[in-house]
Scaffold this motif. Structure first.
Motif, PDB file in Angstrom:
ATOM      1  N   MET A 269       0.815  -1.203   0.000  1.00  0.00           N
ATOM      2  CA  MET A 269       0.000   0.000   0.000  1.00  0.00           C
ATOM      3  C   MET A 269       0.850   1.254   0.000  1.00  0.00           C
ATOM      4  SD  MET A 269      -3.102  -0.856  -0.357  1.00  0.00           S
ATOM      5  CE  MET A 269      -3.922   0.677  -0.110  1.00  0.00           C
ATOM      6  N   SER A 270       2.111   1.129   0.365  1.00  0.00           N
ATOM      7  CA  SER A 270       2.963   2.313   0.375  1.00  0.00           C
ATOM      8  C   SER A 270       3.037   2.947  -1.004  1.00  0.00           C
ATOM      9  CB  SER A 270       4.369   1.969   0.847  1.00  0.00           C
ATOM     10  OG  SER A 270       4.341   1.529   2.174  1.00  0.00           O
ATOM     11  N   LEU A 271       3.183   2.133  -2.038  1.00  0.00           N
ATOM     12  CA  LEU A 271       3.237   2.678  -3.391  1.00  0.00           C
ATOM     13  C   LEU A 271       1.924   3.342  -3.782  1.00  0.00           C
ATOM     14  CD1 LEU A 271       5.208  -0.028  -5.375  1.00  0.00           C
ATOM     15  CD2 LEU A 271       5.978   2.244  -4.707  1.00  0.00           C
ATOM     16  N   ALA A 272       0.819   2.775  -3.353  1.00  0.00           N
ATOM     17  CA  ALA A 272      -0.483   3.349  -3.696  1.00  0.00           C
ATOM     18  C   ALA A 272      -0.656   4.735  -3.082  1.00  0.00           C
ATOM     19  CB  ALA A 272      -1.607   2.428  -3.241  1.00  0.00           C
ATOM     20  N   THR A 273       0.007   4.996  -1.974  1.00  0.00           N
ATOM     21  CA  THR A 273      -0.100   6.330  -1.370  1.00  0.00           C
ATOM     22  C   THR A 273       0.771   7.340  -2.101  1.00  0.00           C
ATOM     23  OG1 THR A 273       1.680   5.931   0.211  1.00  0.00           O
ATOM     24  CG2 THR A 273      -0.548   5.359   0.903  1.00  0.00           C
ATOM     25  N   LEU A 274       1.795   6.870  -2.776  1.00  0.00           N
ATOM     26  CA  LEU A 274       2.709   7.770  -3.466  1.00  0.00           C
ATOM     27  C   LEU A 274       2.349   7.973  -4.933  1.00  0.00           C
ATOM     28  CD1 LEU A 274       6.025   6.372  -1.940  1.00  0.00           C
ATOM     29  CD2 LEU A 274       4.719   8.373  -1.190  1.00  0.00           C
TER      30      LEU A 274
ATOM     31  N   THR B 295      -0.471   8.334  -7.595  1.00  0.00           N
ATOM     32  CA  THR B 295      -1.897   8.569  -7.815  1.00  0.00           C
ATOM     33  C   THR B 295      -2.207   8.845  -9.283  1.00  0.00           C
ATOM     34  OG1 THR B 295      -1.615  10.897  -7.273  1.00  0.00           O
ATOM     35  CG2 THR B 295      -2.296   9.429  -5.483  1.00  0.00           C
ATOM     36  N   GLU B 296      -1.212   9.194 -10.055  1.00  0.00           N
ATOM     37  CA  GLU B 296      -1.385   9.452 -11.488  1.00  0.00           C
ATOM     38  C   GLU B 296      -0.264   8.769 -12.239  1.00  0.00           C
ATOM     39  OE1 GLU B 296      -3.915  10.910 -12.937  1.00  0.00           O
ATOM     40  OE2 GLU B 296      -4.865  11.373 -11.038  1.00  0.00           O
ATOM     41  N   PRO B 297      -0.465   8.184 -13.339  1.00  0.00           N
ATOM     42  CA  PRO B 297      -1.743   7.962 -13.997  1.00  0.00           C
ATOM     43  C   PRO B 297      -2.605   6.980 -13.210  1.00  0.00           C
ATOM     44  CG  PRO B 297      -0.029   6.791 -15.161  1.00  0.00           C
ATOM     45  CD  PRO B 297       0.640   7.590 -14.085  1.00  0.00           C
ATOM     46  N   ARG B 298      -3.870   7.046 -13.440  1.00  0.00           N
ATOM     47  CA  ARG B 298      -4.832   6.240 -12.672  1.00  0.00           C
ATOM     48  C   ARG B 298      -4.548   4.748 -12.789  1.00  0.00           C
ATOM     49  NH1 ARG B 298      -8.990   7.732  -9.823  1.00  0.00           N
ATOM     50  NH2 ARG B 298     -10.714   6.316  -9.484  1.00  0.00           N
ATOM     51  N   TRP B 299      -4.143   4.276 -13.962  1.00  0.00           N
ATOM     52  CA  TRP B 299      -3.865   2.847 -14.144  1.00  0.00           C
ATOM     53  C   TRP B 299      -2.722   2.405 -13.239  1.00  0.00           C
ATOM     54  CZ3 TRP B 299       0.897   1.190 -15.458  1.00  0.00           C
ATOM     55  CH2 TRP B 299       1.758   2.083 -16.070  1.00  0.00           C
ATOM     56  N   ALA B 300      -1.745   3.292 -12.987  1.00  0.00           N
ATOM     57  CA  ALA B 300      -0.621   2.941 -12.112  1.00  0.00           C
ATOM     58  C   ALA B 300      -1.097   2.814 -10.663  1.00  0.00           C
ATOM     59  CB  ALA B 300       0.486   3.975 -12.226  1.00  0.00           C
ATOM     60  N   ALA B 301      -1.994   3.698 -10.254  1.00  0.00           N
ATOM     61  CA  ALA B 301      -2.541   3.619  -8.895  1.00  0.00           C
ATOM     62  C   ALA B 301      -3.346   2.336  -8.718  1.00  0.00           C
ATOM     63  CB  ALA B 301      -3.407   4.847  -8.614  1.00  0.00           C
ATOM     64  N   VAL B 302      -4.155   2.003  -9.711  1.00  0.00           N
ATOM     65  CA  VAL B 302      -4.955   0.767  -9.650  1.00  0.00           C
ATOM     66  C   VAL B 302      -4.019  -0.447  -9.636  1.00  0.00           C
ATOM     67  CG1 VAL B 302      -6.607  -0.666 -10.920  1.00  0.00           C
ATOM     68  CG2 VAL B 302      -7.009   1.790 -10.671  1.00  0.00           C
ATOM     69  N   ALA B 303      -2.961  -0.400 -10.431  1.00  0.00           N
ATOM     70  CA  ALA B 303      -2.000  -1.507 -10.452  1.00  0.00           C
ATOM     71  C   ALA B 303      -1.316  -1.671  -9.094  1.00  0.00           C
ATOM     72  CB  ALA B 303      -0.955  -1.273 -11.548  1.00  0.00           C
ATOM     73  N   CYS B 304      -0.967  -0.565  -8.440  1.00  0.00           N
ATOM     74  CA  CYS B 304      -0.334  -0.639  -7.114  1.00  0.00           C
ATOM     75  C   CYS B 304      -1.268  -1.238  -6.078  1.00  0.00           C
ATOM     76  CB  CYS B 304       0.111   0.750  -6.663  1.00  0.00           C
ATOM     77  SG  CYS B 304       1.548   1.368  -7.513  1.00  0.00           S
TER      78      CYS B 304
END
Length: 111
Positions: free
Chosen positions: A1-6, A8-17
């Motif tokens: 989840m650490s990566l998901a907090t850092l 946020t864009e592009p959206r696909w990268a956030a979803v992938a994290c």
């Protein structure tokens, strides 16, 4: 989840994290359960195994619910990103407790 907090864009990268973190979480929980159940059954008398299993499940699932409420309260009072980062770092810190445990050196289930 650490990566998901850092990320946020592009959206696909956030979803992938988030997807990757959930995948790793479920794999880790599977490994944990495969390890902890036989240890518990080896250490608890057969006549008490049902009670021990029910007690552990009640405590774990009960604390998970309280943790979710506490996390939501902290996120509402501060910042969601900071709360997620703090919780992921605290979760990762639990590895230290497990690593230092004598269970890591256990090679037999004989008591």
């Amino acid at each position: 989840m650490s990566l998901a907090t850092l990320i946020t864009e592009p959206r696909w990268a956030a979803v992938a994290c988030v997807s990757l973190s959930q995948f790793i979480l479920w794999i880790g929980q599977g490994i944990y359960n495969v390890q902890q159940v036989p240890l518990r059954y080896a250490l608890v008398a057969q006549r008490l195994q049902g009670r021990a299993n029910a007690s552990i499940r009640s405590v774990v699932w009960g604390l998970a619910s309280l943790g979710a409420l506490a996390g939501g309260a902290v996120a509402a009072a501060t910042d969601l990103r900071i709360t997620l980062l703090a919780s992921s770092l605290l979760g990762a810190a639990s590895i230290v407790w497990i690593w230092r445990s004598p269970l890591r050196r256990t090679r037999s289930l004989r008591v």
